[in-house]
Enzyme design. Sequence first.
Site, PDB file in Angstrom:
ATOM      1  N   HIS A 168       0.842  -1.195   0.000  1.00 38.30           N
ATOM      2  CA  HIS A 168       0.000   0.000   0.000  1.00 38.30           C
ATOM      3  C   HIS A 168       0.875   1.242   0.000  1.00 38.30           C
ATOM      4  O   HIS A 168       1.843   1.322   0.763  1.00 38.30           O
ATOM      5  CB  HIS A 168      -0.913   0.011   1.230  1.00 38.30           C
ATOM      6  CG  HIS A 168      -1.656   1.306   1.403  1.00 38.30           C
ATOM      7  ND1 HIS A 168      -1.522   2.104   2.515  1.00 38.30           N
ATOM      8  CD2 HIS A 168      -2.525   1.952   0.580  1.00 38.30           C
ATOM      9  CE1 HIS A 168      -2.286   3.182   2.387  1.00 38.30           C
ATOM     10  NE2 HIS A 168      -2.904   3.108   1.228  1.00 38.30           N
ATOM     11  N   SER A 169       0.554   2.197  -0.854  1.00 41.26           N
ATOM     12  CA  SER A 169       1.263   3.473  -0.904  1.00 41.26           C
ATOM     13  C   SER A 169       2.761   3.233  -1.129  1.00 41.26           C
ATOM     14  O   SER A 169       3.147   2.548  -2.070  1.00 41.26           O
ATOM     15  CB  SER A 169       0.987   4.268   0.383  1.00 41.26           C
ATOM     16  OG  SER A 169       1.514   5.565   0.313  1.00 41.26           O
ATOM     17  N   MET A 170       3.598   3.768  -0.262  1.00 43.47           N
ATOM     18  CA  MET A 170       5.044   3.600  -0.426  1.00 43.47           C
ATOM     19  C   MET A 170       5.482   2.160  -0.231  1.00 43.47           C
ATOM     20  O   MET A 170       6.575   1.771  -0.645  1.00 43.47           O
ATOM     21  CB  MET A 170       5.782   4.503   0.551  1.00 43.47           C
ATOM     22  CG  MET A 170       5.651   5.983   0.264  1.00 43.47           C
ATOM     23  SD  MET A 170       6.275   6.461  -1.361  1.00 43.47           S
ATOM     24  CE  MET A 170       8.022   6.119  -1.168  1.00 43.47           C
ATOM     25  N   SER A 197       0.182   3.312  -5.045  1.00 46.04           N
ATOM     26  CA  SER A 197       1.625   3.483  -4.874  1.00 46.04           C
ATOM     27  C   SER A 197       2.165   4.446  -5.931  1.00 46.04           C
ATOM     28  O   SER A 197       1.941   4.238  -7.133  1.00 46.04           O
ATOM     29  CB  SER A 197       2.348   2.137  -4.989  1.00 46.04           C
ATOM     30  OG  SER A 197       1.934   1.255  -3.976  1.00 46.04           O
TER      31      SER A 197
END
Length: 940
Positions: A168-170, A197
């Site tokens: 998730h995300s970074m 991401s």
Amino acid sequence: MRLAVYAFYGFALGLLLVGLRELLFGFGENRCSMTYMFEYPEYRRIQLPRRVARQYPSYGLYLYGEGSYAQETRGLKLTGAPVLFLPGNAGSYKQARSLGSVALRKAENLDRRIHMNVFTIDFNEELVALYGGSLRRQTQFLHESIKAILRLYKDRPDPPTGVVLVGHSMGGVVARALFTLARFNPRLVSLIITQASPHQAPVLSLDPYILEFYSTVRHRWATRAEDLRNVTVLSVGGGYLDFQVRSGLTALTCPIDDLNKMSVVATAVPRTWLSPDHISIVWCKELVLATVRAFFDLIEPETGQFTESPENRMSVLNYHFFRHPVLQSGGEQDAPVTFSAPPEAWKEVNTLRLFYSAPKEAEVKYFLFALSSRRKAYSHFHCRSNNMEMTSWLYGCTQMSGSVCVQAVDLSSQTELLPAYKAVTVKISELLSVSHLIIDASNPSGAQFVVECELQREESLTVSVQVPHVLSFGLTVSDISINSSGLLHALQLQDFHQVYQAFRITIMSHCKTTKDRLPSVYRLRVPWFREDSFDMASIPSVSEIYSMLHTSRPDNASSALLQLHTAPNCQYKVSIRTSFPKVLGQILRFCGPVLPVYTAVVLLLMIRAQLSSIKRYGHPVELYEDMSKSLQLHKLELPVLLLLLLLRQSWFQDVWSSLGLPVVDAVPLNSVVDLSQDPNASMQEWPRLVSPLLCVLGASIAFWGSTVLRAFVYFLSFLLAPLHRPSVSRDCGTLHRHSQILLIIFLSVLGGVTCGALALLVSSLLHLYRVLRLQMTERSLSHMLNLAPQKVFQKSENGFRDSDCHSKIKECNGSPLLTESVLQDVKDDLQLHFSLSTLLTLTMMFCLPSLIHWKHNLRYWVHLDPDPCWPHIVPVLISSVLLINCNTDALIRSKLMLNLTLHLLLPLCVGMLAFCPLHIYRVTYFLSAALTLLLCSCYF
């Protein structure tokens, strides 16, 4: 003058607030369904080797479990397929509960024949999107975690050879960074699914480490693309509700022919068709279900582990995240189909359109469309049904026996699932061996549904319409009327291919009868990126659709397309007009992260205007006059534009590169690619037109931010006044020379031993204290001058005429004279130091993420390593301490350095616009140079 300045910056603030409102709240509420746990979730910590635990004390690895499954896995005797969840920026390892709980329920429905073991990593909720110094450490710990997970299966007969990653995300960026490690075996990870991401570039480049990290990842996946072709990566963007990571950044930068790298926006995912925000994309039930279903389809029943076939992975992911066709992976699509229905179940359709409503009773029904006499007149066959069972329903007959088809081929694989029904369109010219088209309208379960089919001409399918200009402000309208005699229409939105465009599309439908009509579905289709969005409307209705793009057109491909799945024999009127608030929202979505750069530029110009006023008149101007004089857009934009024009010349590029100068940054508004890699990409007209608007918005932030800070200082001085003796001297709050030297040494040691941002915070607070003392002195002097008799302040040759008052004043603060000029000196110094304090506060804000990260990990280590603020922050520390004693008289006496400073501050501002939009951390370098020039002007 003052009223005009306040009106201008009030208008600029209004534009900013309108854009923020559209960005944050302009897309309705979050329609994601929540995922719930049926039993209490448990997170069992996995014991890591002592070396790993000592090297990464703030990280941890956990196994998710619930109820009886959690009890069964206490001994860590695992038999499932391993999946590892990676949280993102400030994310918690407990966010894996949605994925783990749904996977557990799915396995229970299958009697645990196949199941997954969901692991999750605790990255200590670090702010890796703002501080890039931890990204490499997280990547290395991820590698150790994968090895630790696989060791748990070593006693199994068929242990897994790899782990599936969900980031998730970074966390998704960290997952791809695994392949940059020298000792990492690429076979350990064959499938990565990332959620919101930012693969293209970081949202904010507040330190050089995050850009170096991205550069390393990008270089690895670009240069070793052939070695990584067997690694399947799916990137899912959140859509417009995700204002933290715009979906254009989630696109994967991989070769076009590498089909194992896929990108999609959540609004285009079948059975999802909605936009989650940045956090809810983790628990959004619609997306979690699609992910878990894909995982279970990827597990081989024989081994209980994920398939190692890239083709199977790509086929399954395409089924669940892109088209959702009838036939799943592995289906025999080319095998001939035979029918056993009696002749009375077959009916040939002699008209161009079929409308059939299935009865409540179970019935076997087939409809035949003969093609022999219609091939020349019609190009397409379109059919739709609200029977959402994704079973085969369209066939091409290859062998007829009377009025019954004996053998056919299945054409249902081209079916697409839409929000209200499934639809399929086939090209008649591609069906040379087919004599009839067959629609299976049987309802063996007695379920009621509607089937609508028709033959279509290609020239009548698409209508071109010119969209209004983006600067029409909604005053220009493009209207088109459609007398719907068909089921499908497409509007080619000419010149709609840039991200700064935003339109309000109003669709009015009117029908004479609405009985048994399927709802209309409106689909904005983008040819160059999977970011389609859907809207559904009843009939009759008036629908408003706001159309924007996540990515600009990369080449001369066609413009965006508006598909209208309409009801037959109805009238539709489509009106298109520019939505100026949405345009502002798009500008902030793409360019909002660079507003701090423009704010810093305006603040520096404000100080330049003050220095110019001190040089000409002996005192700085007021804030409103300062801001009106400092905003000179032509002096900022023209040099940058000239530099960009020169960089188009090959000889100038060669000279520029030979000098080792950095690439000129561009306003990120014209492409999803990292513009810092392509200087010529910034030569489009719109980024340069948007830049003045950003400068005005940045000026409004600087103006109103300074106003709020000024009010804060004013009221804070009231609170601190009882703690200080009244002063009537402009030297209040200054430091002795040896105290300044000791303070500089202390701050340097503090920054080197702990965190550079901490030392900068202390120095900024010391300078703020100087401003507070000047504010208290200014109020005291004003109060005394207002209350004392006028004669007290009439000077004679030897001082004041009233010796008693003079002596009282001396008792207050040893100052021999108290006149209006003393008050003016204090006001001048207050204005000067307030501007300097504002500049230091902004510098501190750029360094704040590293300070937060240092404080968050203080229990593990005292020294921040790496420190993005050290040692280049040392000139700022020295300047902030020594400038405490600076006053306007010192600047007036400094003729040479003051002139030099005035001439150099403007090039520094131009340099910030040229080199900082994509490298925000460089602003600190320019501000450090500016503060050093100011220091020299005070002392030389």
